[in-house]
Design a protein around this motif. Structure first.
Motif, PDB file in Angstrom:
ATOM      1  N   GLN A 123      11.956  71.173  24.016  1.00  0.00           N
ATOM      2  CA  GLN A 123      11.063  71.637  24.654  1.00  0.00           C
ATOM      3  C   GLN A 123      10.884  73.111  25.257  1.00  0.00           C
ATOM      4  N   ASN A 124      10.579  74.518  24.138  1.00  0.00           N
ATOM      5  CA  ASN A 124      10.484  75.433  25.029  1.00  0.00           C
ATOM      6  C   ASN A 124       9.517  75.792  26.119  1.00  0.00           C
ATOM      7  N   GLN A 125      10.039  76.126  27.307  1.00  0.00           N
ATOM      8  CA  GLN A 125       9.382  77.056  28.039  1.00  0.00           C
ATOM      9  C   GLN A 125       8.508  75.825  29.539  1.00  0.00           C
ATOM     10  N   TYR A 126       9.276  74.396  29.283  1.00  0.00           N
ATOM     11  CA  TYR A 126       9.746  73.715  29.985  1.00  0.00           C
ATOM     12  C   TYR A 126      10.414  73.920  31.332  1.00  0.00           C
ATOM     13  N   LYS A 127       9.450  72.990  32.959  1.00  0.00           N
ATOM     14  CA  LYS A 127       9.674  74.144  33.486  1.00  0.00           C
ATOM     15  C   LYS A 127       9.188  72.927  34.936  1.00  0.00           C
ATOM     16  N   HIS A 144      14.145  74.842  33.855  1.00  0.00           N
ATOM     17  CA  HIS A 144      13.612  75.320  33.450  1.00  0.00           C
ATOM     18  C   HIS A 144      14.417  75.731  31.535  1.00  0.00           C
ATOM     19  N   VAL A 145      13.209  75.489  30.537  1.00  0.00           N
ATOM     20  CA  VAL A 145      14.221  75.025  29.238  1.00  0.00           C
ATOM     21  C   VAL A 145      13.297  76.432  29.103  1.00  0.00           C
ATOM     22  N   SER A 146      13.889  77.871  27.618  1.00  0.00           N
ATOM     23  CA  SER A 146      13.391  78.234  27.363  1.00  0.00           C
ATOM     24  C   SER A 146      14.095  78.656  25.302  1.00  0.00           C
ATOM     25  N   ARG A 147      14.156  79.504  25.146  1.00  0.00           N
ATOM     26  CA  ARG A 147      14.841  79.244  23.620  1.00  0.00           C
ATOM     27  C   ARG A 147      15.179  80.915  24.064  1.00  0.00           C
ATOM     28  N   TRP A 148      16.402  80.906  23.066  1.00  0.00           N
ATOM     29  CA  TRP A 148      17.130  81.935  22.954  1.00  0.00           C
ATOM     30  C   TRP A 148      16.321  83.153  21.965  1.00  0.00           C
ATOM     31  N   VAL A 149      15.311  83.751  22.194  1.00  0.00           N
ATOM     32  CA  VAL A 149      14.373  84.256  20.990  1.00  0.00           C
ATOM     33  C   VAL A 149      14.840  84.601  20.097  1.00  0.00           C
ATOM     34  N   GLN A 150      16.027  85.571  20.640  1.00  0.00           N
ATOM     35  CA  GLN A 150      16.798  86.343  19.010  1.00  0.00           C
ATOM     36  C   GLN A 150      17.581  85.457  18.102  1.00  0.00           C
ATOM     37  N   GLN A 151      17.814  84.265  19.004  1.00  0.00           N
ATOM     38  CA  GLN A 151      19.013  83.157  18.067  1.00  0.00           C
ATOM     39  C   GLN A 151      17.432  82.500  17.260  1.00  0.00           C
ATOM     40  N   LYS A 157      14.925  83.374  16.192  1.00  0.00           N
ATOM     41  CA  LYS A 157      14.215  84.551  15.165  1.00  0.00           C
ATOM     42  C   LYS A 157      15.162  84.806  13.788  1.00  0.00           C
ATOM     43  N   GLU A 158      16.392  84.165  14.130  1.00  0.00           N
ATOM     44  CA  GLU A 158      17.387  84.061  13.135  1.00  0.00           C
ATOM     45  C   GLU A 158      17.791  82.667  12.664  1.00  0.00           C
ATOM     46  N   GLY A 159      16.527  82.017  12.656  1.00  0.00           N
ATOM     47  CA  GLY A 159      16.659  80.618  12.320  1.00  0.00           C
ATOM     48  C   GLY A 159      17.680  79.475  13.130  1.00  0.00           C
ATOM     49  N   ARG A 160      18.202  79.837  14.518  1.00  0.00           N
ATOM     50  CA  ARG A 160      19.421  79.238  15.164  1.00  0.00           C
ATOM     51  C   ARG A 160      18.685  78.735  16.190  1.00  0.00           C
ATOM     52  N   ASN A 161      18.786  77.036  15.994  1.00  0.00           N
ATOM     53  CA  ASN A 161      18.017  76.879  17.386  1.00  0.00           C
ATOM     54  C   ASN A 161      19.078  76.180  18.036  1.00  0.00           C
ATOM     55  N   ILE A 162      18.909  77.564  19.451  1.00  0.00           N
ATOM     56  CA  ILE A 162      18.918  77.654  20.313  1.00  0.00           C
ATOM     57  C   ILE A 162      19.065  77.573  22.089  1.00  0.00           C
ATOM     58  N   PHE A 163      18.948  77.229  22.846  1.00  0.00           N
ATOM     59  CA  PHE A 163      18.112  77.410  23.886  1.00  0.00           C
ATOM     60  C   PHE A 163      18.677  77.697  25.018  1.00  0.00           C
ATOM     61  N   ARG A 164      18.605  78.541  26.378  1.00  0.00           N
ATOM     62  CA  ARG A 164      18.892  78.514  27.456  1.00  0.00           C
ATOM     63  C   ARG A 164      18.493  77.047  28.647  1.00  0.00           C
ATOM     64  N   LEU A 165      18.817  77.025  29.972  1.00  0.00           N
ATOM     65  CA  LEU A 165      18.432  76.193  30.191  1.00  0.00           C
ATOM     66  C   LEU A 165      18.836  76.713  32.299  1.00  0.00           C
ATOM     67  N   LYS A 166      17.993  77.477  32.665  1.00  0.00           N
ATOM     68  CA  LYS A 166      18.041  78.211  34.001  1.00  0.00           C
ATOM     69  C   LYS A 166      17.907  76.406  35.091  1.00  0.00           C
ATOM     70  N   ILE A 167      19.092  76.411  36.056  1.00  0.00           N
ATOM     71  CA  ILE A 167      18.827  74.491  37.068  1.00  0.00           C
ATOM     72  C   ILE A 167      19.006  75.828  38.818  1.00  0.00           C
ATOM     73  N   ALA A 168      17.724  74.804  38.450  1.00  0.00           N
ATOM     74  CA  ALA A 168      16.901  75.885  39.675  1.00  0.00           C
ATOM     75  C   ALA A 168      17.577  75.625  40.752  1.00  0.00           C
ATOM     76  N   CYS A 169      18.084  74.947  41.733  1.00  0.00           N
ATOM     77  CA  CYS A 169      19.454  74.430  42.954  1.00  0.00           C
ATOM     78  C   CYS A 169      20.190  75.487  42.885  1.00  0.00           C
ATOM     79  N   LEU A 170      20.220  76.274  41.529  1.00  0.00           N
ATOM     80  CA  LEU A 170      21.949  77.071  40.987  1.00  0.00           C
ATOM     81  C   LEU A 170      21.270  78.298  41.919  1.00  0.00           C
ATOM     82  N   THR A 171      20.126  78.491  41.413  1.00  0.00           N
ATOM     83  CA  THR A 171      19.235  79.601  41.710  1.00  0.00           C
ATOM     84  C   THR A 171      19.000  79.578  43.966  1.00  0.00           C
ATOM     85  N   ASN A 172      18.999  78.871  43.669  1.00  0.00           N
ATOM     86  CA  ASN A 172      18.527  78.678  45.392  1.00  0.00           C
ATOM     87  C   ASN A 172      19.947  79.425  46.070  1.00  0.00           C
ATOM     88  N   MET A 173      21.290  78.969  45.393  1.00  0.00           N
ATOM     89  CA  MET A 173      22.133  79.563  46.235  1.00  0.00           C
ATOM     90  C   MET A 173      22.489  80.387  45.748  1.00  0.00           C
TER      91      MET A 173
END
Length: 137
Positions: free
Chosen positions: A47-51, A56-63, A65-81
């Motif tokens: 789910q793009n932009q699920y937070k 937080h989940v988001s699409r790797w936009v360039q990928q 656009k090229e037809g690749r179903n690739i996402f990136r995920l940021k884990i909040a507790c890692l950012t906090n440290m």
């Protein structure tokens, strides 16, 4: 139903992270284990932009656009440290069960440049999966 697997390149990324930050490594491994066992959490990973408070989940936009179903995920507790990593993964809804493939775990400073060797590594891993291309959504 969903499943999750970790590509060998991503396992190497984890081993590298463990060498420099065991706490970050442990949190990433714990997240991956939790995700593999939690169908609701896996459902959110496409789910793009699920937070929420945890990630937080988001699409790797360039990928995307090229037809690749690739996402990136940021884990909040890692950012906090100040151990900022993103989990890069592909979603293959054509398999049964629908499948998430963790392709890499990269520092947040990674800029997704098309010429970066890590981008090419992720694209190569994606190609090996033979995920059907899809149109832009």
């Amino acid at each position: 139903m969903y499943a999750l697997s970790v590509d060998n390149d991503a396992k190497k990324d984890l081993a590298d992270i463990k060498q420099v930050n065991q706490k970050a490594w442990a949190l990433i491994v714990a997240f991956l284990e939790q995700a593999a066992a939690d169908q609701d959490l896996l459902d959110r990973l496409s789910q793009n932009q699920y937070k929420d408070d945890d990630y937080h989940v988001s699409r790797w936009v360039q990928q995307w656009k090229e037809g690749r179903n690739i996402f990136r995920l940021k884990i909040a507790c890692l950012t906090n440290m100040d151990a900022t990593y993103r989990i890069i993964y592909a979603f293959d809804p054509s398999r049964a069960p629908q499948h998430y493939h963790v392709l890499g775990i990269l520092p947040r400073s990674f800029n997704y440049d098309q010429n970066d060797s890590r981008t090419r590594r992720i694209e190569d891993a994606y190609k090996r999966l033979n995920v059907p291309k899809f149109g832009r959504r």
